[in-house]
Design a protein around this motif. Structure first.
Motif, PDB file in Angstrom:
ATOM      1  N   HIS A 123      48.577  33.427  46.038  1.00 56.37           N
ATOM      2  CA  HIS A 123      47.746  32.501  45.267  1.00 56.37           C
ATOM      3  C   HIS A 123      48.016  32.508  43.761  1.00 56.37           C
ATOM      4  CE1 HIS A 123      45.421  32.934  49.018  1.00 56.37           C
ATOM      5  NE2 HIS A 123      44.932  31.750  48.749  1.00 56.37           N
ATOM      6  N   SER A 124      49.057  33.212  43.311  1.00 56.76           N
ATOM      7  CA  SER A 124      49.239  33.384  41.863  1.00 56.76           C
ATOM      8  C   SER A 124      50.321  32.505  41.250  1.00 56.76           C
ATOM      9  CB  SER A 124      49.542  34.857  41.541  1.00 56.76           C
ATOM     10  OG  SER A 124      48.459  35.677  41.898  1.00 56.76           O
ATOM     11  N   VAL A 153      50.358  37.690  33.042  1.00 55.51           N
ATOM     12  CA  VAL A 153      49.459  38.709  33.581  1.00 55.51           C
ATOM     13  C   VAL A 153      49.058  39.643  32.451  1.00 55.51           C
ATOM     14  CG1 VAL A 153      49.202  40.661  35.175  1.00 55.51           C
ATOM     15  CG2 VAL A 153      50.478  38.629  35.889  1.00 55.51           C
ATOM     16  N   LEU A 154      47.750  39.801  32.262  1.00 56.81           N
ATOM     17  CA  LEU A 154      47.232  40.775  31.302  1.00 56.81           C
ATOM     18  C   LEU A 154      46.567  41.896  32.081  1.00 56.81           C
ATOM     19  CD1 LEU A 154      46.494  41.780  28.476  1.00 56.81           C
ATOM     20  CD2 LEU A 154      44.482  40.299  28.541  1.00 56.81           C
ATOM     21  N   GLN A 155      47.080  43.121  31.912  1.00 52.95           N
ATOM     22  CA  GLN A 155      46.523  44.290  32.580  1.00 52.95           C
ATOM     23  C   GLN A 155      45.774  45.128  31.545  1.00 52.95           C
ATOM     24  OE1 GLN A 155      47.628  45.088  36.072  1.00 52.95           O
ATOM     25  NE2 GLN A 155      49.848  44.984  36.020  1.00 52.95           N
ATOM     26  N   ASN A 156      44.517  45.447  31.857  1.00 51.30           N
ATOM     27  CA  ASN A 156      43.673  46.185  30.910  1.00 51.30           C
ATOM     28  C   ASN A 156      43.140  47.459  31.559  1.00 51.30           C
ATOM     29  OD1 ASN A 156      40.294  46.014  29.930  1.00 51.30           O
ATOM     30  ND2 ASN A 156      41.917  46.781  28.607  1.00 51.30           N
ATOM     31  N   LEU A 190      52.195  39.031  39.507  1.00 55.41           N
ATOM     32  CA  LEU A 190      53.453  38.711  38.835  1.00 55.41           C
ATOM     33  C   LEU A 190      54.541  38.408  39.854  1.00 55.41           C
ATOM     34  CD1 LEU A 190      54.587  38.530  35.936  1.00 55.41           C
ATOM     35  CD2 LEU A 190      55.342  40.901  36.184  1.00 55.41           C
ATOM     36  N   ALA A 191      54.614  39.207  40.923  1.00 56.89           N
ATOM     37  CA  ALA A 191      55.598  38.974  41.978  1.00 56.89           C
ATOM     38  C   ALA A 191      55.318  37.667  42.712  1.00 56.89           C
ATOM     39  CB  ALA A 191      55.592  40.139  42.967  1.00 56.89           C
ATOM     40  N   GLY A 192      54.042  37.237  42.707  1.00 59.85           N
ATOM     41  CA  GLY A 192      53.670  35.978  43.345  1.00 59.85           C
ATOM     42  C   GLY A 192      53.889  34.764  42.475  1.00 59.85           C
TER      43      GLY A 192
END
Length: 333
Positions: free
Chosen positions: A140-141, A168-171, A161-163
């Protein structure tokens, strides 16, 4: 008794046990399958045994017996890591190699490689119960902007990200944990320029994003069970609504908010009721309930225990919901 329980569990998971093991799965879910103080997970060719016993002697005996039995049935294993989760010694909580020389450093799931550090923390750096959520994100990304809060080692963000996510923001507060997300992205030759890692407090980061009017198509809230920082408190059993309301303004009209809650003593119905309260204004709605894989909860032929709080309509205390988001400003325009 333990030997028979383990043999039953192994037999029930024959479809997960392959000649060329590269994936990860739960081999023995002790709480549900007859020995609540023991969990056995397989990561590639590494077996991770975790004792939850408060008695060091009892815990060590469980680990030793489990290692013997499982190695007899899975001779292709090349490493065993034993963790004593209730130990006062950090080294024992993180784990000690008792067979072989080195642990697996990555696994493959749904075609995506994920970096591991099985001794980085008391858990194994990669949560098996969110396997189907990672698959959902893969599916779904495409072209989406994704926010992953409480990212830990970032597997959910890497799945997005792979999708095909555009950003992508990772917190997470811990930069060392999130470094595994970078390693995972590199293993898959993904564009690191599309993934940003922010080692900051959740409340501060959400405030910054709101002030800068940053918007996302998908946001994930996967908090620890309980933690307190100088900026605020995270208590999943009592404060899911507060966390949702911190992230909700950051989601685009028509976007999705994915909420996880693994509070063991919070029933599924209680959690859903809290979500229904938030949905009453018509700007949030429950789109989908995601399940936990069968190997995590046990099989009809192996189940002997029940959760302390009824998980229904979920199938496990790890409760995962996809919410659809509507924005007042978008509707007004």
């Amino acid at each position: 008794m333990l030997t028979q329980l383990l043999e039953n569990a192994i037999s029930a998971r024959n479809d997960l046990i392959t000649a060329d093991p590269v994936g990860a799965f739960r081999l023995f879910a002790g709480f549900y399958e007859g020995e609540p103080n023991l969990v056995a997970d397989v990561y590639g060719r590494t077996l991770v045994l975790s004792s939850y016993s408060s008695d060091p002697g009892e815990g060590q005996a469980l680990l030793a017996e489990a290692q013997t039995v499982i190695l007899q049935h899975l001779p292709w294993l090349t490493c065993v890591l034993q963790k004593q989760r209730q130990s006062q010694q950090e080294e024992l909580r993180r784990g000690k190699i008792t067979f072989g020389e080195s642990c697996e450093s990555s696994i493959l799931e749904h075609g995506v490689k994920y970096a591991l550090d099985l001794q980085m923390n008391q858990d194994a750096s990669f949560y098996l119960d969110t396997r189907l959520l990672r698959k959902w994100l893969l599916d779904h990304s495409q072209g989406k902007e994704v926010l992953n809060t409480f990212a830990y080692t970032g597997s959910l963000g890497v799945a997005a990200l792979a999708g095909g996510a555009s950003r992508v923001l990772q917190n997470d507060r811990n930069a060392r944990f999130m470094e595994l997300a970078r390693r995972s992205a590199m293993l898959n030759r993904l564009d690191l320029g599309k993934m940003k890692l922010r080692a900051t407090d959740f409340y501060s980061e959400m405030a910054r994003l709101k002030k800068e009017q940053v918007r996302f198509d998908i946001a994930i809230i996967d908090p620890p069970f309980f933690s307190v920082t100088e900026k605020g408190k995270v208590d999943m059993a009592a404060e899911s609504e507060r966390l949702i309301n911190k992230v909700r303004p950051l989601i685009k009209h028509g976007g999705r908010l994915i909420v996880l809650n693994n509070a063991l003593f919070l029933s599924g119905n209680e959690f859903m009721q809290s979500l229904h309260v938030l949905c009453q204004d018509g700007y949030l709605s429950v789109e989908e309930i995601l399940k936990v894989p069968q190997d995590i909860i046990g099989y009809p032929s192996t189940l002997t225990g029940v959760a302390p709080a009824a998980p229904a309509p979920f199938n496990h205390s790890t409760k995962m919901v996809v919410l659809s988001v509507r924005r007042k400003d978008a509707l007004a325009g």
